[in-house]
Design an enzyme around this catalytic site. Structure first.
Site, PDB file in Angstrom:
ATOM      1  N   HIS A  84     -43.836   0.347 154.446  1.00  0.00           N
ATOM      2  CA  HIS A  84     -42.574  -0.406 154.532  1.00  0.00           C
ATOM      3  C   HIS A  84     -42.828  -1.903 154.672  1.00  0.00           C
ATOM      4  O   HIS A  84     -41.995  -2.633 155.223  1.00  0.00           O
ATOM      5  CB  HIS A  84     -41.705   0.084 155.703  1.00  0.00           C
ATOM      6  N   SER A 121     -47.502 -26.676 139.526  1.00  0.00           N
ATOM      7  CA  SER A 121     -46.092 -27.046 139.407  1.00  0.00           C
ATOM      8  C   SER A 121     -45.973 -28.399 138.722  1.00  0.00           C
ATOM      9  O   SER A 121     -46.799 -29.291 138.951  1.00  0.00           O
ATOM     10  CB  SER A 121     -45.448 -27.100 140.791  1.00  0.00           C
ATOM     11  N   LYS A 131     -48.996 -27.106 144.628  1.00  0.00           N
ATOM     12  CA  LYS A 131     -48.772 -25.707 144.294  1.00  0.00           C
ATOM     13  C   LYS A 131     -49.911 -25.110 143.463  1.00  0.00           C
ATOM     14  O   LYS A 131     -50.480 -25.747 142.577  1.00  0.00           O
ATOM     15  CB  LYS A 131     -47.463 -25.553 143.505  1.00  0.00           C
ATOM     16  N   GLU A 160     -47.661 -12.654 138.235  1.00  0.00           N
ATOM     17  CA  GLU A 160     -46.213 -12.607 138.041  1.00  0.00           C
ATOM     18  C   GLU A 160     -45.870 -12.139 136.623  1.00  0.00           C
ATOM     19  O   GLU A 160     -44.908 -11.385 136.419  1.00  0.00           O
ATOM     20  CB  GLU A 160     -45.609 -13.976 138.322  1.00  0.00           C
TER      21      GLU A 160
END
Length: 511
Positions: free
Chosen positions: A210, A331, A337, A344
């Site tokens: 979980h 970025s 970043k 992804e």
């Protein structure tokens, strides 16, 4: 319409019907127009079916009008099925030889056809093959070019064959080869996982359920948990191969071959394992494509779940792993970043595969028996699926092989409360029923929270108040290494159990 003396010259069949109903003058057919007797005693001109460029169609004999140019584009598949050129030619070469064995072609004719097909193949290989207007699909294009090279003999090649069994054969031949390549890529990923799990077996980390800290595990155990999912995907790929490896050629349009073709010999020549047993089913069967898309969907889902774990583990809050620069981007606005774009995209591509599977199943669900043009929709889905896998699997291997774990941060994520189950197990070994020990361990967690200390800070004195079975050695439970090592049953997270998993995986890949 041209009036020339007592003759009427026309291209339009509809116009000729009108003329023939009003006059009895002879009607002369123009070049490229077949003439048949009309009921009026004149000549009725019936155009041969051609496309808007004037090229004769393979199927145009019973039509009298031209095809709408938009319909030609809507109907054509050459834009995407041209990638089947090699297998279309391979199938045609084998078919020409089979026709010769059946007595439909002479040996010389068969050899000339094969020689011409090899010339067509060379043009595809060196990039000089010119697709022309009217090349509806790869079969039409190859046959048209074959005719240009060897002449009218090319028209004999299609004897007894339909594009229905032809395309089914082409796709199966193509997919057989692609499965071999994809299998190799997947094995590379699995071998990388097995090797890393062995070399980094001493790293401990939190295990989660979980997405909440649950019990300590080995980092290698986590790697192998995903590897075994990929291994099931590999098993699915191997299993569906036998259903791909069946030859439909010789089934004709639907009813079978009328010239005594030796289908088993033809299948052997094309290196198929066997033949499809029913011609009606053979021309419409796309189960093997649906199965492949399901394989890809499950693999995509598994890569997505793996990616999600790593995305979380790679955040600053966790810091368990660091992605290689080779598989990260930055970025355009924020200089600090470092984004896990590879992961992804792997996560995103899974939706693409699921959509392809649902798309094909939706196409198939309402089809009547045998071939329907809806089945043309199978190839773009399949081709894109295969192309995507050729990217996602090597990217996954690259990410895994260059990933940098941070064992110190992993270990710092281990919390004392994760040993609560071990505390319950301690009492089980003292003869206390587990349902009771579970409750007692929960009371210990509550006590630690009340005292605002870590669970591992509770000593014998505090625990003795909860149950008399606790002894002074209870504090030995507060060792993360002991926790993972006691889970030594097969499949567990102890060092020997994890190494056994890695060894088993490697041995199965070799077999």
């Amino acid at each position: 319409l041209i009036l020339a003396g007592n003759h009427v010259v026309a291209r339009s069949a509809d116009m000729l019907r009108i003329i023939c109903s009003t006059r009895r003058a002879p009607v002369r057919a123009l070049a490229g127009v077949s003439a048949v007797a009309s009921s009026y005693g004149a000549i009725y001109a019936q155009p041969i079916r051609r496309n808007s460029s004037g090229t004769k169609k393979l199927w145009g004999g019973r039509f009298t009008g031209e095809t709408d140019p938009l319909m030609e584009q809507f109907n054509a598949s050459i834009g995407f099925d041209k990638r089947l050129w090699k297998y279309d030619i391979e199938g045609s070469c084998a078919y020409a030889k089979a026709l010769s064995k059946a007595g439909i072609l002479t040996t010389k004719e068969s050899e000339k056809l094969v020689e011409g097909l090899h010339q067509v193949a060379k043009e595809w290989e060196n990039g000089t093959f010119a697709i022309k207007e009217g090349d509806e699909d790869i079969h039409t294009a190859n046959e048209r070019r074959l005719g240009e090279i060897i002449g009218g003999l090319a028209g004999k090649l299609h004897t007894g064959r339909s594009r229905n069994d032809q395309v089914a054969t082409d796709v199966r031949l193509w997919l057989k080869n692609e499965i071999k390549e994809i299998r190799g890529l997947l094995v590379d990923l699995l071998e990388t996982a097995a090797k890393r799990s062995t070399s980094e077996i001493d790293y401990l980390m939190p295990g989660y359920t979980h997405l909440q800290p649950a019990q300590p595990i080995r980092w290698s155990h986590w790697i192998l948990s995903h590897a075994w999912r990929w291994k099931r995907d590999l098993d699915r790929l191997d299993d569906l191969q036998k259903r791909v490896d069946m030859c439909p050629l010789g089934s004709g349009a639907l009813a079978g071959h009328p010239f005594g073709l030796e289908r088993e010999a033809l299948a052997k020549d094309l290196e198929f394992a066997g033949i499809t047993p029913n011609s009606l089913d053979a021309v419409s069967d796309r189960d093997f494509i649906a199965e492949f898309l399901f394989f890809a969907s499950m693999l995509g889902i598994h890569l997505s779940q793996w990616s999600e774990d790593l995305i979380i583990y790679g955040t600053k809050e966790f810091g368990y792993v660091q992605m290689s620069d080779a598989y990260s981007t930055g970025s355009s606005l924020m200089p600090q970043k470092k984004n896990p774009d590879a992961l992804e995209l792997l996560r995103g591509k899974s939706g693409r595969h699921i959509g392809q599977l649902i798309g094909l199943l939706t196409t198939l669900k309402g089809l009547p028996s045998t071939y329907n043009k809806d089945l043309q929709e199978d190839k773009e889905l399949l081709f894109d699926c295969v192309d995507t896998l050729h990217a996602t699997i090597p990217i996954s291997t690259g990410v895994l092989s260059t990933l940098k774990p941070n064992p110190e941060r992993m270990r710092s994520g281990l919390a004392g409360e994760m040993l609560a189950t071990d505390l319950a197990d301690y009492l089980v070994r003292k003869g206390v029923p587990f349902r009771e020990t579970h409750h007692i361990a929960g009371e210990a967690v509550a006590l630690a929270e009340k005292m605002e200390v870590d669970l591992t800070e509770l000593g014998y004195a505090e625990l003795k108040q909860l149950h008399p079975a606790f002894a002074e050695d209870v504090t030995d439970v507060w060792q993360f290494e002991s926790s993972v090592e006691c889970r030594s049953a097969l499949g567990g997270t102890s060092k020997t159990a994890v190494q056994a998993q890695a060894d088993l995986l490697i041995s199965q890949l070799k077999n």
